[in-house]
Design an enzyme around this catalytic site. Structure first.
Site, short mmCIF file in Angstrom:
data_model
loop_
_atom_site.label_atom_id
_atom_site.label_comp_id
_atom_site.label_asym_id
_atom_site.label_seq_id
_atom_site.Cartn_x
_atom_site.Cartn_y
_atom_site.Cartn_z
CG ASP A 12 -1.93 -0.79 1.77
OD1 ASP A 12 -1.88 -2.02 0.31
OD2 ASP A 12 -2.11 -1.99 2.25
CD GLU A 13 4.83 -0.51 -0.19
OE1 GLU A 13 4.04 -0.81 -1.09
OE2 GLU A 13 5.08 -1.08 0.01
CE LYS A 15 2.31 -2.61 -4.07
NZ LYS A 15 2.17 -2.05 -3.07
CG ASN A 37 -3.26 -10.80 -2.27
OD1 ASN A 37 -3.31 -9.89 -3.81
ND2 ASN A 37 -1.95 -11.30 -1.86
N GLY A 39 -4.64 -4.27 -3.96
CA GLY A 39 -5.79 -2.63 -4.10
C GLY A 39 -4.73 -2.20 -4.31
CG HIS A 40 -2.12 -2.20 -6.62
ND1 HIS A 40 -0.92 -2.26 -7.39
CD2 HIS A 40 -2.36 -2.50 -5.38
CE1 HIS A 40 -0.59 -2.59 -6.88
NE2 HIS A 40 -1.30 -3.50 -5.36
CD GLN A 217 0.21 -9.10 -2.83
OE1 GLN A 217 1.13 -9.73 -3.68
NE2 GLN A 217 -0.65 -8.90 -3.02
CB THR A 294 -9.55 -6.35 4.29
OG1 THR A 294 -7.91 -5.35 3.81
CG2 THR A 294 -8.82 -7.75 2.70
N GLY A 295 -10.39 -2.88 3.69
CA GLY A 295 -11.12 -2.01 4.53
C GLY A 295 -10.46 -1.71 6.41
CE LYS A 324 -1.30 8.04 2.37
NZ LYS A 324 -2.05 7.04 2.35
CG LEU A 325 6.53 15.05 2.02
CD1 LEU A 325 7.60 14.23 2.96
CD2 LEU A 325 7.00 16.03 1.59
P1 GDP Z 1 -0.74 0.16 -3.67
O1 GDP Z 1 -1.04 -0.73 -3.11
O2 GDP Z 1 0.98 0.06 -3.66
O3 GDP Z 1 -1.63 0.53 -4.90
O4 GDP Z 1 -1.22 1.45 -2.50
P2 GDP Z 1 -2.82 1.83 -2.29
O5 GDP Z 1 -3.49 2.37 -3.69
O6 GDP Z 1 -3.79 0.02 -1.43
O7 GDP Z 1 -2.69 2.72 -0.79
C1 GDP Z 1 -2.16 4.17 -1.22
C2 GDP Z 1 -2.95 5.48 -0.65
O8 GDP Z 1 -2.75 6.54 -0.59
C3 GDP Z 1 -4.48 5.57 -1.54
O9 GDP Z 1 -5.43 5.63 -1.58
C4 GDP Z 1 -4.09 6.72 -3.09
O10 GDP Z 1 -5.24 6.78 -2.91
C5 GDP Z 1 -3.36 6.91 -1.61
N1 GDP Z 1 -1.59 8.21 -2.05
C6 GDP Z 1 -1.48 7.66 -2.71
N2 GDP Z 1 -0.28 8.79 -2.88
C7 GDP Z 1 -0.54 9.49 -2.07
C8 GDP Z 1 -0.03 11.09 -1.85
O11 GDP Z 1 0.96 11.32 -2.00
N3 GDP Z 1 -0.41 11.72 -0.67
C9 GDP Z 1 -1.84 10.83 0.16
N4 GDP Z 1 -2.63 11.33 0.85
N5 GDP Z 1 -2.22 9.82 -0.51
C10 GDP Z 1 -1.84 8.97 -1.29
P1 IMO Z 2 -1.38 -4.48 -2.44
O1 IMO Z 2 -0.74 -4.72 -3.25
C1 IMO Z 2 -0.83 -4.38 2.03
C2 IMO Z 2 -0.54 -8.97 3.49
C3 IMO Z 2 -2.37 -9.33 4.26
C4 IMO Z 2 -1.06 -10.30 5.33
C5 IMO Z 2 -0.40 -10.67 4.21
C6 IMO Z 2 -0.95 -12.43 4.06
O2 IMO Z 2 -1.90 -3.31 -2.08
O3 IMO Z 2 -0.27 -2.98 -2.27
P2 IMO Z 2 -2.94 -12.77 1.45
O4 IMO Z 2 -3.94 -12.66 1.69
O5 IMO Z 2 -1.91 -12.40 0.74
O6 IMO Z 2 -2.42 -14.37 2.04
O7 IMO Z 2 -2.24 -11.56 2.93
O8 IMO Z 2 -0.53 -10.34 2.97
N1 IMO Z 2 -1.09 -8.36 2.22
C7 IMO Z 2 -1.17 -7.35 1.66
N2 IMO Z 2 -1.23 -5.22 2.82
N3 IMO Z 2 -0.96 -4.41 0.87
C8 IMO Z 2 -1.31 -5.14 -0.06
O9 IMO Z 2 -0.81 -5.81 -1.26
C9 IMO Z 2 -0.83 -6.73 0.66
N4 IMO Z 2 -1.76 -7.61 0.02
C10 IMO Z 2 -1.34 -9.13 1.19
O10 IMO Z 2 -2.36 -8.04 5.16
O11 IMO Z 2 -1.08 -9.44 6.21
MG MG Z 3 -3.05 -1.37 -1.82
#
Ligand code: GDP
Ligand code: IMO
Ligand code: MG
Length: 413
Positions: A12-13, A15, A37, A39-40, A217, A294-295, A324-325
């Site tokens: 969830d960085e 990506k 699993n 969520g981008h 991940q 998953t919320g 997310k600075l």
């Molecule tokens: P991913 O799984 O690595 O693609 O990341 P996620 O989408 O799961 O989680 C990143 C969350 O941070 C999302 O809700 C994005 O919309 C949000 N996001 C991404 N970059 C920034 C940022 O620079 N600032 C803020 N406030 N939110 C961001």
């Molecule tokens: P993105 O691509 C954050 C975590 C789960 C759990 C572990 C194993 O959005 O960054 P799994 O269902 O894969 O067997 O769960 O990995 N996990 C993630 N955490 N971002 C994800 O994907 C993840 N995909 C799996 O929370 O700790």
């Molecule tokens: Mg994610």
């Protein structure tokens, strides 16, 4: 040649945001591991898209999107995502015939096993990822290409359920009704057959094109190099992107590592820089740190230089994006972990076991007003110092700085 976007922390960085931002420079965007699993999130002009199986290149109308052999595909989710999309993505999507399929029983097994682990639960996303990969490794899995011959696939599955009868009983899972299952598989076939192909061959035939591999991940969730057993079931690091796509190692050009300006983790397992106090709560609130899939509330804490250096080396990162600075706006002081300590001994690397590890912090002055900034020179002085501190300590150029969820809220240095 292919570039790779890879997560450096526990997922969830951001990506998805960076993949979308750079996708216009690429002809093909490829997912190579993981499944739904992931969520981008991509935000364009205020509209938010949450992608789980579709590569985040889908918002770029020109790129071809590939779901590679290393992905585990839940066809029901893929069909849902395709249908929810506001343009006809099917013409721009290829799915590997070698990708393994997640069936409903994998999801049931995932949930049942988590239940039985009790307090030692991994905290999986409950999407059947582990059980599907386990079947792949045990050589009893089913692949997307097998949808071409449903009769044969049904025979194979009948044998699989027969072999696993005792295990299913133990987990209190019902073996599916075979007529219903056949209907389901026929539906998958009708919806997806035109997209299923040998994507490895497709990538080889297009080696002269610009390709982007989209990691799911992240490094610290890697099955081999992450915080086992609190990991996912695939190789999330750069080398996994090669096995998961069929691209040869020398096709890999640039590796871009993605990290938040702090750290989060969802699910259980060690997290040395977790902040269980007010600061952690504030990060969660300001960063809306709740899972895209998953919320669940994400655990929050400070940036970890030791973990980042480990991830950068494992992936061979050429450059880094700090995301997310803006979430750190308004903190008087921000902490950064610059070393670990265990039993009074200092450790300057990321060990195989994190038990008993305590972070060593330095404190830097905070800032306000980084949100939405698009130019380096417009960042508050202390925010610049923070980025420069990270850059010096991770030893890798920080090329992207993200200051908001929208595609435009990005500094490119
Ligand atoms: P991913 O799984 O690595 O693609 O990341 P996620 O989408 O799961 O989680 C990143 C969350 O941070 C999302 O809700 C994005 O919309 C949000 N996001 C991404 N970059 C920034 C940022 O620079 N600032 C803020 N406030 N939110 C961001
Ligand atoms: P993105 O691509 C954050 C975590 C789960 C759990 C572990 C194993 O959005 O960054 P799994 O269902 O894969 O067997 O769960 O990995 N996990 C993630 N955490 N971002 C994800 O994907 C993840 N995909 C799996 O929370 O700790
Ligand atoms: Mg994610």
């Amino acid at each position: 040649m292919a570039d790779l976007i890879v997560g450096l922390q526990w997922g969830d960085e951001g990506k998805g945001k960076i993949v979308d931002l750079v996708a216009k420079n690429y002809d093909i965007v490829i997912r190579s591991q993981g499944g739904h699993n992931a969520g981008h999130t991509v935000v364009v002009d205020g509209k938010k898209y949450a992608l789980h199986l579709l590569p985040s290149g889908v918002l770029n109308p020109n790129a071809m999107n590939v779901i590679g052999n290393g992905v585990v595909v839940y066809p029901k989710q893929l069909i849902k995502e395709i249908n929810e999309f506001d343009h006809d993505i099917k013409k721009k999507l290829l799915v590997s015939d070698k990708a393994h399929m997640i069936l409903d029983h994998h999801i049931q097994i995932d949930k049942a096993r988590e239940r039985l682990r009790g307090k030692n639960a991994i905290g999986t996303t409950g999407r059947g990822i582990g059980p599907a990969y386990a079947d792949k490794i045990a050589r009893v899995g089913v692949r997307m290409g097998e949808l071409r011959n449903i009769d044969k696939l049904m025979e194979k599955l009948a044998h699989y359920y027969e072999m696993n009868k005792g295990y299913f009983e133990y987990l209190e899972i019902e073996i599916p009704d075979m007529n219903e299952l056949r209907k389901e598989l026929e539906f998958y076939k009708d919806e997806l057959i035109e997209n299923i192909t040998d994507t490895t061959k497709y990538l080889w035939d297009n080696m002269d094109k610009n390709m982007l591999l989209e990691g799911a991940q992240a490094t610290l969730l890697d099955i081999d190099h992450g915080t086992y057993p609190y990991v996912t079931s695939s190789n999330t690091i750069a080398s996994g992107a090669l096995t998961g796509s069929g691209l040869p190692p020398k096709a890999l050009n640039k590796v871009i590592g993605i990290a938040k300006a702090y750290t989060t983790r969802v699910g259980n397992g060690p997290f040395p820089t977790e902040d269980l106090g007010e600061a952690g709560d504030k990060i969660r609130e300001q960063g809306h740190e709740f899972g895209t899939t998953t919320g669940r509330p994400r655990r929050c804490g400070w940036f970890d230089i030791i973990a980042a250096r480990y991830a950068i080396t494992l992936n061979g990162c050429d450059e880094v994006a700090i995301m997310k600075l803006d979430v750190l706006d308004g903190f008087e002081k921000v902490k950064v972990c610059v070393g670990y300590e265990r039993d009074k001994e200092e450790i300057d690397y990321f060990p195989s076991e994190l038990d008993g590890i305590k972070p060593i912090y330095v404190e830097l002055d905070g800032w306000s007003g980084s949100a939405g900034v698009t130019k380096w020179e417009d960042l508050p002085e202390n925010a610049k110092k923070y980025i420069e501190f990270l850059e010096d300590n991770i030893g890798t150029h920080i090329k992207y700085i993200s200051t908001g969820a929208d595609r435009n809220s990005t500094i490119i240095r």
